[in-house]
Motif scaffolding. Structure first.
Motif, mmCIF file in Angstrom:
data_model
loop_
_atom_site.group_PDB
_atom_site.id
_atom_site.type_symbol
_atom_site.label_atom_id
_atom_site.label_comp_id
_atom_site.label_asym_id
_atom_site.label_seq_id
_atom_site.Cartn_x
_atom_site.Cartn_y
_atom_site.Cartn_z
ATOM 1 N N TRP A 10 -5.529 -1.924 -6.341
ATOM 2 C CA TRP A 10 -6.149 -1.439 -4.607
ATOM 3 C C TRP A 10 -7.713 -1.847 -4.484
ATOM 4 C CZ3 TRP A 10 -4.405 -2.955 -0.449
ATOM 5 C CH2 TRP A 10 -2.826 -3.333 -0.062
ATOM 6 N N LYS A 240 8.566 1.360 4.941
ATOM 7 C CA LYS A 240 7.317 1.718 4.785
ATOM 8 C C LYS A 240 6.426 2.691 4.752
ATOM 9 C CE LYS A 240 6.806 -1.741 9.201
ATOM 10 N NZ LYS A 240 6.537 -2.423 9.929
ATOM 11 N N ARG A 244 3.811 2.322 1.361
ATOM 12 C CA ARG A 244 2.991 2.497 1.687
ATOM 13 C C ARG A 244 2.280 3.927 0.380
ATOM 14 N NH1 ARG A 244 3.294 4.420 6.144
ATOM 15 N NH2 ARG A 244 2.321 2.513 6.684
ATOM 16 N N GLU A 248 -0.183 4.683 -2.312
ATOM 17 C CA GLU A 248 -0.713 5.386 -2.713
ATOM 18 C C GLU A 248 -1.190 6.170 -3.863
ATOM 19 O OE1 GLU A 248 -0.552 7.503 0.459
ATOM 20 O OE2 GLU A 248 -1.207 6.722 2.348
ATOM 21 N N PHE A 280 3.642 -6.742 4.621
ATOM 22 C CA PHE A 280 2.808 -5.321 4.583
ATOM 23 C C PHE A 280 1.788 -4.900 3.976
ATOM 24 C CE2 PHE A 280 3.643 -0.558 4.229
ATOM 25 C CZ PHE A 280 3.183 0.093 6.004
ATOM 26 N N GLU A 283 -1.221 -6.349 4.897
ATOM 27 C CA GLU A 283 -2.336 -5.334 6.197
ATOM 28 C C GLU A 283 -2.641 -3.884 5.754
ATOM 29 O OE1 GLU A 283 0.747 -7.000 10.328
ATOM 30 O OE2 GLU A 283 1.489 -5.376 9.012
ATOM 31 N N GLN A 284 -2.290 -3.160 5.256
ATOM 32 C CA GLN A 284 -3.015 -2.373 4.498
ATOM 33 C C GLN A 284 -4.723 -2.222 2.891
ATOM 34 O OE1 GLN A 284 -1.154 0.641 5.080
ATOM 35 N NE2 GLN A 284 -0.137 -1.101 6.717
ATOM 36 N N GLN A 285 -4.124 -3.620 2.917
ATOM 37 C CA GLN A 285 -5.473 -3.714 1.972
ATOM 38 C C GLN A 285 -6.935 -3.263 2.520
ATOM 39 O OE1 GLN A 285 -5.594 -7.261 -0.297
ATOM 40 N NE2 GLN A 285 -7.178 -6.991 -0.718
ATOM 41 N N GLU A 287 -7.646 -1.755 5.115
ATOM 42 C CA GLU A 287 -7.779 0.011 5.586
ATOM 43 C C GLU A 287 -8.056 1.017 3.904
ATOM 44 O OE1 GLU A 287 -4.065 3.074 6.787
ATOM 45 O OE2 GLU A 287 -3.790 1.154 7.980
ATOM 46 N N ARG A 288 -7.423 0.500 3.120
ATOM 47 C CA ARG A 288 -7.443 0.988 1.660
ATOM 48 C C ARG A 288 -8.767 0.491 0.806
ATOM 49 N NH1 ARG A 288 -3.688 3.997 0.054
ATOM 50 N NH2 ARG A 288 -4.010 3.445 -2.186
#
Length: 290
Positions: A10, A240, A244, A248, A280, A283-285, A287-288
């Motif tokens: 990330w 999920k 996640r 993290e 998923f 999609e999170q990338q 945001e992080r």
């Protein structure tokens, strides 16, 4: 304590350095080469091999060198070899289990596999007396030594109806087995079936976790046989949030999909789970990174 620092994808602005495999324990009726072909077709990076598949391949005239070649041709790794040992069924059975661990550790060394999966007993921790606890700890301690002698690790799966079924029992197990001790295989669903929250356990024991299992169901708590396996984000265990949290925490190892059933069911649930997780994750990338 395990080092998860390699899993920092990330921070480099790209998809995390996760790798995916499936457990060949869900395909016991399939010949090993078929299992490897299915993993390649699905687009996995590895196969968590059931010891029975390896044993059958060798008994059929194959060699570890040939198996290694089959894996290399398909660019597949073996994140774990899955044995069914528990060290709670008496001295004679435990001695037999240690012999199987020794054999599996040699296989693991030859195949470049880092760990052997074991269970911790075969009954819930709340039901076990001190004598049985001590027998399991003794067996796991010796099994861990055998694995280390071959340059691999012993990994105990977090599993309901074993001594590794609650946060308290896990803490005691990790404490009682002398350092460098054991790894843990995290399976949040196995906690969910006992009405336990998987996420606090993941956070608490993350530094001991070397490998991860994913599976999910529409779960019938009253009659487990009526439960329906489903893709990973369509079941009842909130994967999920589990996934996640893994991101993290910086997890970057293998996640093995552990579906049972006929071959079509295993393949379908694995394919759909892999697609869901990749979608998923992307999609999170933002945001992080934002």
């Amino acid at each position: 304590m395990l080092d998860h620092s390699e899993a920092d994808g990330w921070n480099r602005g790209k998809e995390p350095d996760l790798k995916f495999s499936f457990c060949s324990t869900g395909l016991k009726e399939e010949p090993l080469e078929n299992v490897l072909n299915l993993a390649e077709e699905i687009g996995l990076q590895g196969v968590e091999l059931w010891a029975g598949h390896i044993r059958g391949f060798l008994d059929g005239g194959g060699s570890l060198s040939q198996l290694r070649t089959l894996l290399e041709q398909r660019r597949l790794h073996v994140p774990a070899i899955s044995e069914y040992t528990c060290f709670s069924k008496g001295k004679q059975e435990s001695a037999s289990e240690l012999r199987r661990i020794r054999t599996a550790a040699v296989w693991a060394r030859e195949l470049g596999c880092p760990r052997i999966r074991s269970f911790a007993g075969h009954r819930p921790s709340r039901s076990v007396l001190a004598e049985e606890w001590d027998a399991v700890v003794s067996g796991l301690t010796e099994a861990a030594k055998i694995c280390r002698s071959e340059g691999v690790r012993l990994a105990v799966e977090i599993h309901n109806n074993t001594l590794a079924d609650t946060a308290e029992s896990l803490a005691a197990l990790v404490r009682d087995i002398p350092a460098p001790g054991i790894e843990l295989i995290y399976d949040g669903f196995n906690l969910f079936v006992d009405h336990l929250d998987p996420v606090p356990v993941l956070k608490r024991f993350f530094t001991d976790i070397g490998h991860v299992h994913f599976k999910d169901y529409h779960w019938n708590h009253e009659d487990w046989s009526r439960s329906e396996p489903v893709p990973i984000f369509q079941g009842d265990a909130d994967h999920k949030t589990i996934f996640r949290t893994l991101l993290e925490l910086g997890y970057g190892g293998f996640i093995s999909f552990e579906y049972m059933g006929n071959t079509d069911q295993v393949v379908s649930n694995t394919k759909r789970s892999l697609a869901e997780i990749r979608h998923f994750a992307m999609e999170q990338q933002p945001e992080r990174n934002g």
